[in-house]
Enzyme design. Sequence first.
Site, PDB file in Angstrom:
ATOM      1  N   GLU A 119      -3.079  -1.245  11.177  1.00  0.00           N
ATOM      2  CA  GLU A 119      -4.087  -2.157  11.694  1.00  0.00           C
ATOM      3  C   GLU A 119      -5.029  -1.609  12.754  1.00  0.00           C
ATOM      4  OE1 GLU A 119      -0.708  -4.929  12.264  1.00  0.00           O
ATOM      5  OE2 GLU A 119      -2.150  -6.457  11.698  1.00  0.00           O
TER       6      GLU A 119
ATOM      7  N   GLY B  43       0.803  -1.223   0.000  1.00  0.00           N
ATOM      8  CA  GLY B  43       0.000   0.000   0.000  1.00  0.00           C
ATOM      9  C   GLY B  43       0.828   1.261   0.000  1.00  0.00           C
ATOM     10  N   GLY B  44       1.986   1.202  -0.657  1.00  0.00           N
ATOM     11  CA  GLY B  44       2.788   2.414  -0.775  1.00  0.00           C
ATOM     12  C   GLY B  44       4.103   2.381  -0.013  1.00  0.00           C
ATOM     13  N   SER B  45       4.549   1.184   0.397  1.00  0.00           N
ATOM     14  CA  SER B  45       5.765   1.151   1.220  1.00  0.00           C
ATOM     15  C   SER B  45       7.021   1.503   0.427  1.00  0.00           C
ATOM     16  CB  SER B  45       5.931  -0.200   1.919  1.00  0.00           C
ATOM     17  OG  SER B  45       6.076  -1.243   0.996  1.00  0.00           O
TER      18      SER B  45
ATOM     19  N   SER C 144       1.767  -4.474  10.859  1.00  0.00           N
ATOM     20  CA  SER C 144       2.135  -3.051  10.801  1.00  0.00           C
ATOM     21  C   SER C 144       3.628  -2.873  11.064  1.00  0.00           C
ATOM     22  CB  SER C 144       1.320  -2.235  11.818  1.00  0.00           C
ATOM     23  OG  SER C 144      -0.053  -2.271  11.503  1.00  0.00           O
TER      24      SER C 144
ATOM     25  N   ALA D  86       8.492   6.567  13.622  1.00  0.00           N
ATOM     26  CA  ALA D  86       7.338   5.857  13.061  1.00  0.00           C
ATOM     27  C   ALA D  86       6.802   4.786  14.000  1.00  0.00           C
ATOM     28  CB  ALA D  86       7.719   5.217  11.729  1.00  0.00           C
TER      29      ALA D  86
END
Lengths: 766, 158
Positions: free
Chosen positions: A725, A494-496, A534, A720
């Site tokens: 989740e 999803g964009g990592s 996550s 981060a």
Amino acid sequence: MDAKVIKPEAEGRDDNALKIVGTSPVRPDGVPKVTGLARYGADFALPGMLWGAILRSPHAHARIRAIDTSKAGSLTGVKAVITSADFPEQKYEFVGPERVAINFWHMTRNVMAREKVLYEGHAVAAVAATSKAIAEAALRLIEVDYEPLPHVIDVDAAMQPDAPLLFEDMITRGVEPPPKNASNISKRTELNLGDVDAGFAAADEIVEMSFKTAPVHQGYIEPHACLARFDAKGQGEIWAASQGHFVVRAFTARLLNMNIGDVLVHPAEIGGGFGGKTVIYVEPLAAALSRKCGHPVKIMMSREDVFKSTGPTSGSSMTVKIGARKDGTLVAADGLFKFQAGAFPGSPVMNATMCGFAPYNIPNVRSVGYDVVCNRPKSAAYRAPGSPISAFAVESVMDALAAKLGMDPLKFRLMNACKTGTPTAWGPKHAHDGYAETVKALLAHPAYAAPLGKNQGRGFASGFWFNNGGESSATVHVNEDGTVVVATGSMDIGGSRASMAIMAAETLGIAYDDVRAIVADTASIGYTHVTGGSRVTFATGIAVVEACRKVIAELCARAAMIWKLEPGEVIWENGCARPADAAAGKLEPMPLKAIAAKRALTGGPIGAEASVNAGGAAPGFATELCDVEVDPETGGVKILRFIVAQDVGRAIHRSYVEGQMEGGAVQGIGWALNEEYIYDDAGRLLNAGFLDYRIPVASDLPMIETVLVEVPNPNHPYGAKGVGEVNIVPAMAAVANAINNAIGRRLTELPMSPPKVLAAIHSGQK
Amino acid sequence: MSKHHVTTTLNGNAVEFLCETQQTLLEVLRDELHHTGTKEGCATGDCGACSVTLDGRLVCSCLVLGVEAQGKSIQTIEGMAEGTSLHPLQRKFLEHAALQCGVCTPGILIAARALLERNPDPSEEEVRFWLAGNLCRCTGYNKIIDAVLDAAHEMRGG
């Protein structure tokens, strides 16, 4: 609608020093994904490729007396037929941490049934043929002699002493002394903190309620698919969409009794997973077929196969009791969580027992879990596995208790909020703040006190998720022109790639567009655990930053060599090497590109690898507000407003952080209102398609609002925390509490579909 | 069983193919013509991942037979950009981070383009109802709706 960002620790933060972290650049893999060129699991082909197809059980529970594949095998165009006889037996043992233990004896039986079929859709044989049509025709020629057996679907029914047994010799683990008789209860777990009975004795108000939740599917839009090629030397390659190509490699090698190094897995783009693609289904079958006939074999699941034979998350039956003093102080909590594991042990019930009460400072807690097998597909991970289920029960009880105490539900949560040092039911103390900040964010939100109309209601709920760290690898290579390639072993779901490029560019002090981020195959990068829990931005992010720091050290050494200084006399600043001390003379800062251009004269290519086992992941907390309107004539529930306040540590790519929060909330709304597995009396799934298993569509929803609460994680170079989740955890309870607020009736069974809401409206009970 | 010979137009190019009677347009596009940008999510017309246009009409290619493409004009995701110049919808989807996994994206882009051809100035509600046949499990739809509205604004000369 603009998202809000709240930075509770504004003083002393160095956010202004960050140039790229927290922005939202276009992802490196974006163009192929909007032009149809990105290649997902089903998009690969090889010369001479065969099509695989899988024969599945029509029975919920049956003994396999015999399988005759001879007619199928002799059909023109069929090149291989396999059954469980083509897979070696596995040792019966649970391996890995108890919370996520794996048993390969179960896994090999799940991918291909042996003695029995345990659910409708359970694979019993597979063929490879020169066309899809021939493969399908061959399946119809396979003769399976079944002895149908009584089946059990519901978790409470499966726990009864006279229930049909899936495994005639399964003795419940975690009970001393062990029970004498076999049962469907795979495991009992219990957590204890303080003295629960004494705690309840000291309570002024107690609320106890029971709940049931339906199994729900992850609902990724891409069905499982892979292509496998095995050669005469016994080496193989697999192209598969998964949440972890290293896990596909390890599991497939294990089930085929191969060396891990003889299997190479290429990471296809993945069309959604949400936990459901952390395990294998078609990969070992395609590989075994290819190994048997020597041709490449491709297998694609149908949507019906996905619903019937891949993991939904557990359905449950739960009872939760919480007690508080008159002033609102929580004194005791007791939870009983019974989870359907599906056909093989391994529901996320331990997570549920741990997460349910975790947001709160409760001195006395007992949390008991049962892992129960039944004739459904084996459950698989789904976004914060287990936590949303127990949160539905706990947060509903918290809402009822607040009402009983005459307290505001958010202020009640805030006064009992966990913080650093609060004990958990499973032992260690909380090591991070962040929960209270999510509650405060909603208390301060204009929506908190906005007026409501007729038949409308407002609900709140909170949630906790561990977030993972773990093993990750990354390489950073400086190219000849001074641009940089960052490779990791983490599937980009999803964009990592964008997050990795942001962290590398920030660390190196170069432009985002000068960094190319890729996902490397299993032979080209070190072991990296799944994209799940996550963990990627946290753990793989640490590996990327560590590799960048090694590269910086090397760049400084090269600059020192050029300048004829000692390596310690050069530092890195704003993408350039410069002398640490002005005394070194008048030297212009040397940019990365200039050092790269002189690499051959200073020792050759510049690059570094970092492999980490990252600890220090900070947990995720979220608190959500939901406004609903209930139609008193139909029982239909419309979501009017939904706000997610989540502690994200620090957003690396802001838009993708918002996207995780929005997507998680909507999955929770679907779980709350629509989604469930519906079986007939014979144990056959009646709604194995997107028409009847209804996930939320665009017209069901308002814009989901997000509040990014940033309490940085000191254990990550940019602060981060996992963000994928926890956003789903509070959602069902937030919706249920809003419905209760609207109609004065508390729904305790998911999904809260119109017939149930209507029945509640017409019932006398409150 | 002999195959059918079909002559059609795919993204403006004349194309011929052979297909079996039961093969869907989706299967023909992916397996025979190697245009794998069109995705299979359900094969029952419920998810919209296989959306294409047939003579300008938005269809689920899993519900159309390959032989039905005879003499028609098919538009797929592979024909949406003009050379290296992305369609405004494609560009806005990237700018708004309107895709996470991206597997529903080709179908949603095709469906959104069909909407904007009919209604260049849709409301948020109109976009939501037009795209209700295109499932996305990742995004919660926020950023998809934002991207379509922003693209419409730009295409109107906003």
